[in-house]
Design a protein around this motif. Structure first.
Motif, mmCIF file in Angstrom:
data_model
loop_
_atom_site.group_PDB
_atom_site.id
_atom_site.type_symbol
_atom_site.label_atom_id
_atom_site.label_comp_id
_atom_site.label_asym_id
_atom_site.label_seq_id
_atom_site.Cartn_x
_atom_site.Cartn_y
_atom_site.Cartn_z
ATOM 1 N N GLY A 74 46.470 76.274 47.973
ATOM 2 C CA GLY A 74 47.531 75.604 47.236
ATOM 3 C C GLY A 74 47.782 74.201 47.755
ATOM 4 N N THR A 76 50.497 71.535 49.962
ATOM 5 C CA THR A 76 51.547 71.453 50.970
ATOM 6 C C THR A 76 51.890 69.994 51.227
ATOM 7 N N THR A 84 56.447 72.728 57.332
ATOM 8 C CA THR A 84 55.565 72.447 56.203
ATOM 9 C C THR A 84 56.194 72.988 54.935
ATOM 10 N N ARG A 86 55.504 74.352 51.298
ATOM 11 C CA ARG A 86 54.528 74.853 50.332
ATOM 12 C C ARG A 86 55.027 74.482 48.941
ATOM 13 N N SER A 290 58.291 75.517 47.028
ATOM 14 C CA SER A 290 58.473 76.960 46.832
ATOM 15 C C SER A 290 58.916 77.646 48.118
ATOM 16 N N GLU A 291 58.406 77.150 49.268
ATOM 17 C CA GLU A 291 58.752 77.735 50.569
ATOM 18 C C GLU A 291 58.702 76.655 51.641
ATOM 19 N N THR A 302 63.060 80.003 51.069
ATOM 20 C CA THR A 302 62.343 80.263 49.822
ATOM 21 C C THR A 302 63.208 79.778 48.656
#
Length: 455
Positions: A74, A76, A84, A86, A290-291, A302
């Motif tokens: 994906g 980052t 980090t 995501r 997303s995270e 999240t």
């Protein structure tokens, strides 16, 4: 050379310093041609507005979207303290956007694509051919040009009660709007169209005359405010507010309403505008994270589900504007970009609506083009083979998306924003196995890139 101070209008206190704007602009693209004074930063870096409550998340402070990393897992981006983020970015689509911008050696360009249902950002790509990388997606320093007709069109529907079928005859206004162009003249006004047709073919005189006849500066300002001008848009990183200053004189007002100058826009805002119209006037908060993962690999945050924001325009207004934007691709300024020389659509049966914008800064030799648009949800396709064996009869419809694209060219140029938008949309729908839609050809080594001279 004329100098103009452009400030964020609408009475919203968001400025972090003043920026000097100057420009002289002209264009000779049919239906998109603008000449006169328009916005381009002369000096001083763009003012990046600090995150405010409910706009950006404190946990994501310091998120650097100029350093997006793509992998099979994906996308980052780095955060301070070794964390980090995501991202919701589709790595394949992001790669396509980057590859197209690099292939055509665009001086500056940016692409933002949003899933209109969830608000997930699928593409967030900035490209600078020479110089330091900046987050162009969040910069609102480019002139909004005719994309501002979305705001004027919404105001004409909401305030004046006009419909996309409202007819008008016109003449002039291709290169610039003069006072004489604002006066109806049955002897000169030999061309006639509807408000929807004027949106699709970006006919400046129709919008200028309708605005002068039916609207006021407060009406335009209020609609612009409702559609995100003058304040930071809610997002995971700060987005520079798009600016509007409406002149008090009738000619300046009419020119601004037609999209000639006095407005700026960010690619992120361009995508947001189309997403809002696609959603019937009710925006969703876009998000790209997303995270969040700690330096030890632990998930520390999240993202929650989609969050609808305060309604921007009434449903019937959004529907009318969306209808008007549909003619841009079917028979307007983007017909050639979305169809091959034989008239076959590159996106097959996928319905696309949009709005183009074009302005030329002759002094700086910069040629701005925009595309703000969205797709409608595609219908599920029947699968007779699966039906015979008791499997699934339909495949899922492609989720609708909105896209905002800015391309800044020099007098020697290759492609405009609508072609870049088309290529990224092709990749999206090919990835979703839409019948008749193929991936763009990114094999630069097999053919030369044709470059054109801006006249």
């Amino acid at each position: 050379m004329r100098r103009t101070w452009i400030a964020v209008g609408l009475g919203v206190p968001v400025a972090v310093g003043l920026v000097i704007f100057r420009w002289h602009t002209h264009s000779n693209e049919p239906g998109e041609s603008h000449a006169g004074s328009a916005a381009i930063v002369e000096a001083a870096a763009p003012a990046v507005v600090a995150a405010t409550a409910g706009k950006a998340l404190p946990l994501l402070a310091g998120l650097d979207l100029t350093k997006i990393a793509l992998s099979d897992a994906g996308a980052t981006a780095p955060l301070p303290d070794g964390k980090t983020a995501r991202l919701t970015i589709d790595a394949k689509l992001q790669s396509v956007a980057n590859a197209v911008m690099a292939r055509y050696r665009l001086p500056e360009a940016a692409v933002v694509m949003i899933d209109t249902a969830s608000g997930s950002v699928l593409v967030y790509a900035s490209h600078i051919e020479h110089g330091s990388m900046r987050d162009l997606c969040a910069e609102a320093t480019a002139p909004a040009a005719s994309v501002f007709k979305i705001v004027t069109g919404a105001s004409l529907v909401d305030t004046a009660g006009l419909s996309p079928d409202e007819r008008a005859c016109y003449s002039g206004g291709e290169q610039r709007i003069r006072e004489s162009d604002l006066v109806a003249d049955s002897k000169k006004d030999k061309w006639c169209t509807t408000l929807g047709g004027a949106m699709g073919r970006s006919i400046n005189t129709v919008f200028a005359r309708f605005a002068l006849q039916y609207l006021s500066a407060p009406a335009i300002e209020q609609m612009a405010k409702s559609l995100g001008f003058g304040a930071p848009l809610a997002f995971d990183v700060p987005v520079q507010p798009s600016a509007l200053k409406v002149p008090s004189d009738p000619l300046g007002f009419a020119r601004t309403a037609a999209g000639f100058w006095n407005t700026t826009l960010s690619p992120f805002h361009a995508a947001w505008l189309s997403a809002t119209m696609a959603r019937g006037g009710e925006p969703v908060r876009p998000h790209i994270v997303s995270e969040v993962v700690s330096d030890s690999g632990k998930i520390v945050w999240t993202a929650s589900g989609p969050k609808a924001l305060e309604r921007a325009v009434k449903p019937h207004v959004a529907h009318a504007v969306a209808t008007m934007m549909g003619s841009t691709v079917t028979d307007g300024t983007s017909f050639r970009a979305f169809h091959d020389p034989e008239g076959r659509p590159f996106l097959a049966d996928v319905p696309i609506a949009g709005k183009t914008g074009t302005l030329t800064d002759a002094a700086a030799q910069r040629y701005y083009t925009w595309f703000s648009g969205f797709s409608h949800a595609t219908k599920p396709a029947s699968n007779p083979a699966a039906e015979q064996v008791g499997g699934e009869v339909d495949k899922p419809a492609s989720p609708p998306v909105a896209i905002g694209v800015l391309v800044v060219n020099t007098p020697i140029w290759t492609i405009k924003a609508n072609v870049l938008a088309r290529e990224v949309l092709r990749a999206y729908f090919a990835e979703h196995n839409e019948k008749g839609v193929s991936m763009p050809n990114l094999d630069e080594g097999n053919r030369s890139v044709a470059r054109k001279k801006r006249k």
